[in-house]
Design a protein around this motif. Structure first.
Motif, short mmCIF file in Angstrom:
data_model
loop_
_atom_site.label_atom_id
_atom_site.label_comp_id
_atom_site.label_asym_id
_atom_site.label_seq_id
_atom_site.Cartn_x
_atom_site.Cartn_y
_atom_site.Cartn_z
N ARG A 30 1.19 -1.38 0.26
CA ARG A 30 0.22 0.38 0.20
C ARG A 30 0.41 1.16 0.05
O ARG A 30 2.00 1.35 1.34
CB ARG A 30 -1.14 -0.31 1.15
N HIS A 31 0.67 1.81 -1.55
CA HIS A 31 2.22 3.44 -0.91
C HIS A 31 0.55 4.28 -1.60
O HIS A 31 -0.87 4.46 -2.03
CB HIS A 31 2.70 2.64 -2.39
N LEU B 66 4.93 6.63 -2.52
CA LEU B 66 4.75 7.14 -1.52
C LEU B 66 4.50 6.50 -0.65
O LEU B 66 3.58 5.55 -0.69
CB LEU B 66 5.08 8.62 -1.58
N ASP B 67 5.12 6.46 0.82
CA ASP B 67 5.00 5.96 1.64
C ASP B 67 3.31 6.30 2.49
O ASP B 67 3.15 6.66 3.63
CB ASP B 67 6.00 5.70 3.03
N ALA B 68 3.90 7.68 1.94
CA ALA B 68 2.32 8.93 3.11
C ALA B 68 1.79 9.70 1.77
O ALA B 68 2.60 9.86 1.27
CB ALA B 68 3.36 9.60 3.94
N PRO B 69 0.94 9.94 2.26
CA PRO B 69 0.15 10.87 0.53
C PRO B 69 0.58 12.28 0.56
O PRO B 69 1.68 12.88 1.92
CB PRO B 69 -2.02 11.27 1.71
N SER C 144 9.29 -1.46 -7.24
CA SER C 144 10.97 -0.81 -7.41
C SER C 144 11.15 -0.17 -5.64
O SER C 144 12.01 0.11 -5.52
CB SER C 144 10.82 0.56 -8.44
N LYS C 145 10.09 0.34 -5.22
CA LYS C 145 10.15 0.81 -4.04
C LYS C 145 10.53 0.10 -2.76
O LYS C 145 11.36 0.45 -2.23
CB LYS C 145 8.33 1.45 -3.91
N LYS D 226 -2.18 9.41 -5.35
CA LYS D 226 -3.28 8.38 -4.71
C LYS D 226 -3.41 7.46 -4.55
O LYS D 226 -2.24 6.69 -4.74
CB LYS D 226 -3.92 8.61 -6.36
N GLU D 227 -4.16 6.61 -3.16
CA GLU D 227 -3.48 5.13 -2.74
C GLU D 227 -3.74 4.77 -3.94
O GLU D 227 -3.94 4.42 -4.72
CB GLU D 227 -4.64 5.15 -1.95
N ALA D 228 -2.31 3.98 -3.49
CA ALA D 228 -2.16 2.07 -4.65
C ALA D 228 -1.90 0.71 -3.75
O ALA D 228 -1.25 0.87 -2.72
CB ALA D 228 -1.10 2.33 -5.29
#
Length: 228
Positions: free
Chosen positions: A110-111, A125-128, A168-169, A133-135
């Motif tokens: 969840r990123h 990204l780890d946070a908004p 990749s993250k 947008k949430e993925a």
């Protein structure tokens, strides 16, 4: 020209085709030949249609990605399938060959995906942040090789370059995907991400449709993993 051997499923309302890496699904500003236009031309000639051919794109996959792509042949089917996409009722499963094995070997990611239109790249990204947008996706490792792991990925949201950016993250770039951290490119110019299966309730008959796309034949590593 479109090759009819690439048709994986067809009826009066739906068409599912096996896209090759490098193919555009829809026309873009580059002016390159697009799968959508080639399929329309094929149907017009095959079915001797006197007018324009209706073909709606239900979901897209990136140009360097291969595998199953779903089209609607009627406006009724397109409207219903678009609603199903919005509601998450079309199950999309991908196979990815990654340069590292994820830890843990299965789980849910969840990123927040932030797209950069200038570079045509997304960041996970780890946070908004800003317009991110949430993925979400689920993955499990289903095969191991000397240098690569085979992951099965269920896409839970449909964000720009989502699978590529999220893997990749976590330190598992997809084979050949230089844009997201892979060590080297592939001779084909594609990446080892494959739309393996689509499954959903038929928008008209209500029967279950489940279609699996064969892995790219020209890549021997895919063939090796498919046999595992």
């Amino acid at each position: 020209m479109f090759d009819p051997d690439d048709i994986l499923y067809e009826d009066n309302h739906l068409l599912i085709v096996d896209k090759h890496c490098g193919d555009l699904v829809q026309p873009d500003p580059s002016g390159a030949s697009a799968l959508e236009d080639r399929i329309k031309a094929f149907i017009k000639e095959r079915d001797a249609k006197p007018g324009a051919v209706f073909l709606g794109v239900v979901h897209r996959i990136d140009r360097p990605v291969s595998g199953a792509v779903l089209f609607a042949k009627t406006s009724k089917a397109l409207a219903r399938l678009n609603e199903m996409i919005r509601e998450g009722r079309i199950r999309k499963t991908y196979w990815a060959l990654t340069e590292q094995t994820p830890e843990p070997e299965s789980g849910e990611l969840r990123h927040y995906i932030l797209r950069d239109g200038r570079t045509n790249r997304s960041r996970a990204l780890d946070a908004p942040k800003g317009d991110a947008k949430e993925a979400r996706l689920r993955y499990r490792t289903i095969g191991f090789g000397d240098r690569y792991a085979l992951l099965e990925v269920e896409l839970l949201t449909g964000r720009h370059h989502q699978i590529r950016a999220q893997l990749s993250k976590i330190g598992c770039p997809i084979r050949g995907d230089l844009k997201y951290g892979a060590r080297r490119s592939l001779p084909s110019g594609g990446i080892s991400l494959h739309s393996r299966q689509v499954e959903f309730e038929h928008p008209v008959s209500r029967l279950t449709v489940s279609v699996t796309a064969p892995v790219p034949r020209e890549d021997k590593l895919w063939a090796h993993f498919e046999k595992l």
